[in-house]
Design a protein around this motif. Sequence first.
Motif, PDB file in Angstrom:
ATOM      1  N   SER A   1       0.829  -1.204   0.000  1.00  0.00           N
ATOM      2  CA  SER A   1       0.000   0.000   0.000  1.00  0.00           C
ATOM      3  C   SER A   1       0.861   1.251   0.000  1.00  0.00           C
ATOM      4  CB  SER A   1      -0.926   0.012   1.226  1.00  0.00           C
ATOM      5  OG  SER A   1      -0.172   0.010   2.419  1.00  0.00           O
ATOM      6  N   GLY A   2       2.095   1.159   0.500  1.00  0.00           N
ATOM      7  CA  GLY A   2       3.001   2.302   0.469  1.00  0.00           C
ATOM      8  C   GLY A   2       4.050   2.218  -0.620  1.00  0.00           C
TER       9      GLY A   2
ATOM     10  N   ALA B   1       7.781   1.427   8.091  1.00  0.00           N
ATOM     11  CA  ALA B   1       9.225   1.273   7.896  1.00  0.00           C
ATOM     12  C   ALA B   1       9.529   0.844   6.470  1.00  0.00           C
ATOM     13  CB  ALA B   1       9.780   0.247   8.885  1.00  0.00           C
ATOM     14  N   GLY B   2       8.681  -0.047   5.917  1.00  0.00           N
ATOM     15  CA  GLY B   2       8.858  -0.439   4.530  1.00  0.00           C
ATOM     16  C   GLY B   2       8.694   0.738   3.581  1.00  0.00           C
ATOM     17  N   ALA B   3       7.730   1.612   3.880  1.00  0.00           N
ATOM     18  CA  ALA B   3       7.536   2.791   3.044  1.00  0.00           C
ATOM     19  C   ALA B   3       8.743   3.727   3.123  1.00  0.00           C
ATOM     20  CB  ALA B   3       6.261   3.526   3.474  1.00  0.00           C
ATOM     21  N   VAL B   4       9.313   3.876   4.321  1.00  0.00           N
ATOM     22  CA  VAL B   4      10.500   4.727   4.477  1.00  0.00           C
ATOM     23  C   VAL B   4      11.682   4.124   3.727  1.00  0.00           C
ATOM     24  CG1 VAL B   4      12.192   5.586   6.132  1.00  0.00           C
ATOM     25  CG2 VAL B   4       9.757   5.728   6.662  1.00  0.00           C
ATOM     26  N   LEU B   5      11.876   2.803   3.876  1.00  0.00           N
ATOM     27  CA  LEU B   5      12.950   2.136   3.144  1.00  0.00           C
ATOM     28  C   LEU B   5      12.761   2.298   1.637  1.00  0.00           C
ATOM     29  CD1 LEU B   5      13.329  -1.200   5.159  1.00  0.00           C
ATOM     30  CD2 LEU B   5      14.969   0.690   5.061  1.00  0.00           C
ATOM     31  N   GLY B   6      11.519   2.163   1.181  1.00  0.00           N
ATOM     32  CA  GLY B   6      11.253   2.320  -0.230  1.00  0.00           C
ATOM     33  C   GLY B   6      11.563   3.711  -0.734  1.00  0.00           C
TER      34      GLY B   6
ATOM     35  N   TRP C   1       4.112  12.106   4.445  1.00  0.00           N
ATOM     36  CA  TRP C   1       3.083  11.752   5.420  1.00  0.00           C
ATOM     37  C   TRP C   1       2.616  10.308   5.287  1.00  0.00           C
ATOM     38  CZ3 TRP C   1       0.500  14.002   9.523  1.00  0.00           C
ATOM     39  CH2 TRP C   1       0.837  15.325   9.809  1.00  0.00           C
ATOM     40  N   VAL C   2       2.878   9.681   4.153  1.00  0.00           N
ATOM     41  CA  VAL C   2       2.317   8.351   3.904  1.00  0.00           C
ATOM     42  C   VAL C   2       2.713   7.340   4.983  1.00  0.00           C
ATOM     43  CG1 VAL C   2       2.331   6.384   2.318  1.00  0.00           C
ATOM     44  CG2 VAL C   2       2.039   8.712   1.441  1.00  0.00           C
ATOM     45  N   PRO C   3       3.999   7.222   5.361  1.00  0.00           N
ATOM     46  CA  PRO C   3       4.331   6.265   6.434  1.00  0.00           C
ATOM     47  C   PRO C   3       3.597   6.551   7.734  1.00  0.00           C
ATOM     48  CG  PRO C   3       6.318   6.959   5.285  1.00  0.00           C
ATOM     49  CD  PRO C   3       5.219   7.856   4.815  1.00  0.00           C
ATOM     50  N   ALA C   4       3.437   7.841   8.071  1.00  0.00           N
ATOM     51  CA  ALA C   4       2.750   8.188   9.314  1.00  0.00           C
ATOM     52  C   ALA C   4       1.277   7.797   9.267  1.00  0.00           C
ATOM     53  CB  ALA C   4       2.897   9.684   9.587  1.00  0.00           C
ATOM     54  N   VAL C   5       0.646   8.003   8.122  1.00  0.00           N
ATOM     55  CA  VAL C   5      -0.771   7.641   7.993  1.00  0.00           C
ATOM     56  C   VAL C   5      -0.948   6.133   8.070  1.00  0.00           C
ATOM     57  CG1 VAL C   5      -2.767   7.688   6.441  1.00  0.00           C
ATOM     58  CG2 VAL C   5      -1.342   9.730   6.702  1.00  0.00           C
TER      59      VAL C   5
END
Length: 391
Positions: free
Chosen positions: A23-24, A146-151, A237-241
């Motif tokens: 999703s991220g 965390a996956g979204a941040v890594l991505g 903002w996506v990881p936070a959401v």
Amino acid sequence: MPFALLLLGLAVFAQGTSEFMLSGLGPAIARDLGVSVSTAGALTSAFAAGMVVGAPLVAGLARRWPRRGALLAFLGVFLAAHVVGALTDSFTVLLVTRVAGAFANAGFLAVALVAAVGMVPAGATARATSTLLGGVTLACVAGVPAGAVLGELWGWRAAFWAVALVSLPALVAVAWSVPGGAAEGAPPALRGELRSLRDSRLLVTLLLGALLNGATFCTFTYLAPLVTEVTGLGDGWVPAVLALFGAGAFLGVTVAGRLADRRPLAVLGCGGLALGAGWCALALGAGHAVLALALVLAQGALSFGVGSTLIARALSAAPGAPTLAGGFATAAFNVGAAVGPWAGGTVLGAGLGYRAPVWVSAGLVAAAFVVAGVAGRGIRERRADGQPLRR
């Protein structure tokens, strides 16, 4: 709760991170592999479809295996699928690894659900289920963001490598904590278990689970573009959401686990009504940042609270099918997880905008209430006529 059950949650955490992290990562995968965002969303549907087919199939195949051996085998295949996925440049290969990982995830979860229920007293089924599914919600809180941040920092492949690395200590934990051997006893005959799955109340519960989980995944799969394109928040903002949704999910399974063993119908009825109203409110209020963020938290709690209660009800409704009950519950919920992203992608592809999947989620919850109403009326009529509830 037994410590072994908590350690099983670690493996579920790794698998839940994999299931939800796209999703991220969807937009990044789409750009890198040269496909559309809606096509990349099919990776989520493929994973869910693999779990739908894999859950009853591998549960049936592994029903006579020692639980520890089965769990280790499934987790090993899951790890290998993510290594291959991280290395490939082909969307087709990535799609195949998602299906393979889903089969392994399905087998693991089906066996783990049965093992979890067997670790606790008879009256604590809902709490055991919610404890195990807490690994999924923690994946939403920590793993998926965390996956979204890594991505965002190192590319989407880094998230796949991270899931593989987290799976390694999960392998050790399962090998150390879950008893093996033949002490679990011989399972009932397969034909007898399949006969037990014909209970009308169980079938209704599974259908409700599919509809409600479809509503969850329909919006969650496209939550990132909703908050960036409609709410107006930046990509950062996506990881936070996503973490906010996961925090709500963890809260939901925790509270539901304590209430559902005593008052399951109240949890399902009140929680379901609030869930449907919440999807409508999010569709209408997604343009207002504060309201949207509050609703993301609430919908995470309601979706997973009601969902974990339905899983516990499904396991309790099939006492004669201890091995296959977890597999069919997993399959039913992932029918929704497959249909939800497909339905959301369909309305997006029709140009109806990023609010449209949220309206589809509201419609799926409404459909669940219609099914529950019709089924409840049928059960009352059969009771009045003195007819058995099993078919």
